[in-house]
Design a protein around this motif. Structure first.
Motif, PDB file in Angstrom:
ATOM      1  N   ALA A  86      35.804  39.462  53.744  1.00 54.75           N
ATOM      2  CA  ALA A  86      34.286  40.031  54.311  1.00 54.75           C
ATOM      3  C   ALA A  86      33.227  39.828  53.467  1.00 54.75           C
ATOM      4  N   GLN A  87      33.242  39.518  52.242  1.00 48.80           N
ATOM      5  CA  GLN A  87      32.223  39.176  51.568  1.00 48.80           C
ATOM      6  C   GLN A  87      31.843  37.641  51.881  1.00 48.80           C
ATOM      7  N   GLY A  88      32.751  36.759  52.146  1.00 45.11           N
ATOM      8  CA  GLY A  88      32.570  35.347  52.564  1.00 45.11           C
ATOM      9  C   GLY A  88      31.951  35.006  53.846  1.00 45.11           C
ATOM     10  N   PHE A  89      32.351  35.977  54.860  1.00 42.46           N
ATOM     11  CA  PHE A  89      32.125  35.896  56.146  1.00 42.46           C
ATOM     12  C   PHE A  89      31.015  36.617  56.615  1.00 42.46           C
ATOM     13  N   PHE A  90      30.734  37.863  56.111  1.00 37.75           N
ATOM     14  CA  PHE A  90      29.817  38.896  56.619  1.00 37.75           C
ATOM     15  C   PHE A  90      28.745  39.204  55.736  1.00 37.75           C
ATOM     16  N   THR A  91      28.589  38.706  54.715  1.00 40.52           N
ATOM     17  CA  THR A  91      27.528  39.189  53.877  1.00 40.52           C
ATOM     18  C   THR A  91      26.470  37.774  53.273  1.00 40.52           C
ATOM     19  N   THR A  92      25.533  38.016  53.178  1.00 38.52           N
ATOM     20  CA  THR A  92      24.531  36.721  52.661  1.00 38.52           C
ATOM     21  C   THR A  92      24.501  36.830  51.142  1.00 38.52           C
ATOM     22  N   THR A  93      24.732  37.908  50.618  1.00 39.36           N
ATOM     23  CA  THR A  93      24.220  38.181  49.045  1.00 39.36           C
ATOM     24  C   THR A  93      25.693  38.168  48.208  1.00 39.36           C
ATOM     25  N   ARG A  94      26.578  38.003  48.887  1.00 40.30           N
ATOM     26  CA  ARG A  94      28.142  38.135  48.236  1.00 40.30           C
ATOM     27  C   ARG A  94      28.870  36.886  48.461  1.00 40.30           C
ATOM     28  N   GLN A  95      30.027  36.372  47.577  1.00 40.57           N
ATOM     29  CA  GLN A  95      30.654  35.426  48.140  1.00 40.57           C
ATOM     30  C   GLN A  95      32.053  35.755  47.691  1.00 40.57           C
ATOM     31  N   ALA A  96      32.946  35.184  48.408  1.00 39.54           N
ATOM     32  CA  ALA A  96      34.431  35.251  48.074  1.00 39.54           C
ATOM     33  C   ALA A  96      34.712  34.781  46.580  1.00 39.54           C
ATOM     34  N   ASP A  97      35.723  35.443  45.962  1.00 39.41           N
ATOM     35  CA  ASP A  97      35.879  34.820  44.803  1.00 39.41           C
ATOM     36  C   ASP A  97      37.622  35.054  44.615  1.00 39.41           C
ATOM     37  N   ILE A  98      38.125  33.971  44.314  1.00 37.17           N
ATOM     38  CA  ILE A  98      39.790  34.114  43.912  1.00 37.17           C
ATOM     39  C   ILE A  98      39.826  34.796  42.697  1.00 37.17           C
ATOM     40  N   PHE A  99      38.920  34.835  41.762  1.00 43.67           N
ATOM     41  CA  PHE A  99      39.184  35.349  40.550  1.00 43.67           C
ATOM     42  C   PHE A  99      38.942  37.057  40.595  1.00 43.67           C
ATOM     43  N   ASP A 100      38.150  37.335  41.597  1.00 47.30           N
ATOM     44  CA  ASP A 100      38.228  38.789  41.881  1.00 47.30           C
ATOM     45  C   ASP A 100      39.393  39.241  42.438  1.00 47.30           C
ATOM     46  N   VAL A 101      40.154  38.423  43.329  1.00 44.61           N
ATOM     47  CA  VAL A 101      41.629  38.614  43.808  1.00 44.61           C
ATOM     48  C   VAL A 101      42.484  38.790  42.628  1.00 44.61           C
ATOM     49  N   MET A 102      42.374  37.994  41.777  1.00 46.19           N
ATOM     50  CA  MET A 102      43.140  37.949  40.601  1.00 46.19           C
ATOM     51  C   MET A 102      42.911  39.449  39.599  1.00 46.19           C
ATOM     52  N   ALA A 103      41.957  39.580  39.777  1.00 42.82           N
ATOM     53  CA  ALA A 103      41.391  41.158  38.949  1.00 42.82           C
ATOM     54  C   ALA A 103      42.296  42.152  39.843  1.00 42.82           C
ATOM     55  N   ASN A 104      41.924  41.931  41.220  1.00 40.00           N
ATOM     56  CA  ASN A 104      42.660  43.041  41.972  1.00 40.00           C
ATOM     57  C   ASN A 104      44.115  43.187  41.662  1.00 40.00           C
ATOM     58  N   VAL A 105      44.609  42.085  41.623  1.00 40.03           N
ATOM     59  CA  VAL A 105      46.105  42.105  41.673  1.00 40.03           C
ATOM     60  C   VAL A 105      46.420  42.528  40.016  1.00 40.03           C
ATOM     61  N   SER A 106      45.513  42.173  39.068  1.00 39.64           N
ATOM     62  CA  SER A 106      45.833  42.686  37.723  1.00 39.64           C
ATOM     63  C   SER A 106      46.027  44.321  37.667  1.00 39.64           C
ATOM     64  N   GLY A 107      44.744  44.849  38.468  1.00 43.65           N
ATOM     65  CA  GLY A 107      44.914  46.508  38.214  1.00 43.65           C
ATOM     66  C   GLY A 107      45.893  46.947  39.245  1.00 43.65           C
ATOM     67  N   ALA A 108      46.212  46.345  40.220  1.00 41.43           N
ATOM     68  CA  ALA A 108      47.599  46.894  40.959  1.00 41.43           C
ATOM     69  C   ALA A 108      48.810  46.732  40.155  1.00 41.43           C
ATOM     70  N   CYS A 109      49.167  45.661  39.375  1.00 46.01           N
ATOM     71  CA  CYS A 109      50.278  45.293  38.787  1.00 46.01           C
ATOM     72  C   CYS A 109      49.906  46.409  37.560  1.00 46.01           C
ATOM     73  N   LEU A 110      49.136  46.754  36.828  1.00 49.71           N
ATOM     74  CA  LEU A 110      48.889  47.620  35.542  1.00 49.71           C
ATOM     75  C   LEU A 110      49.491  48.923  36.213  1.00 49.71           C
TER      76      LEU A 110
END
Length: 125
Positions: A86-110
């Protein structure tokens, strides 16, 4: 009663994540910590996964079930990927970031690690 409380907690937390990840923030003071947004992503998904686990845990009759762990992790994972898309497709001030996904997964795993280590996946009467 608890099931409803956990459902609403997970839903409200999901809305909070959505707002902070999709809204435009031009001047948010983040301090001098490098990549602090990754810690924020991990924290968001740690809490989300925990709330989802508590909700799903109340859905199963088994004393020990790994389904709540799996479902809460998958929900957090796909929700995080959806937010990044959604950040990549629907916002102009944000961008999709694979490192954000990795951080999300880190929090979920913790979250899952702590739930497992402290035995919260066992039903107590």
């Amino acid at each position: 009663m608890r099931k409803q409380l956990y459902f609403w907690a997970a839903l409200i937390w999901s809305l909070i994540i959505s707002y902070f990840c999709l809204a435009q923030f031009s001047s948010v003071p983040l301090g001098n910590v490098s990549n602090i947004d990754k810690f924020v992503h991990a924290f968001f998904h740690f809490v989300l996964t925990t709330f989802c686990f508590l909700f799903f845990k109340n859905q199963y009759k088994e004393v020990v079930s790994y389904k709540p762990l799996v479902f809460s992790f998958l929900f957090s994972l796909f929700f995080g990927i959806g937010i990044e898309l959604a950040q990549g497709f629907f916002t102009t001030t944000r961008q999709a970031d694979i490192f954000d996904v990795m951080a999300n997964v880190s929090g979920a795993c913790l979250s899952l690690l702590l739930i497992t280590l402290f035995g919260f996946n066992n039903k107590t009467k």
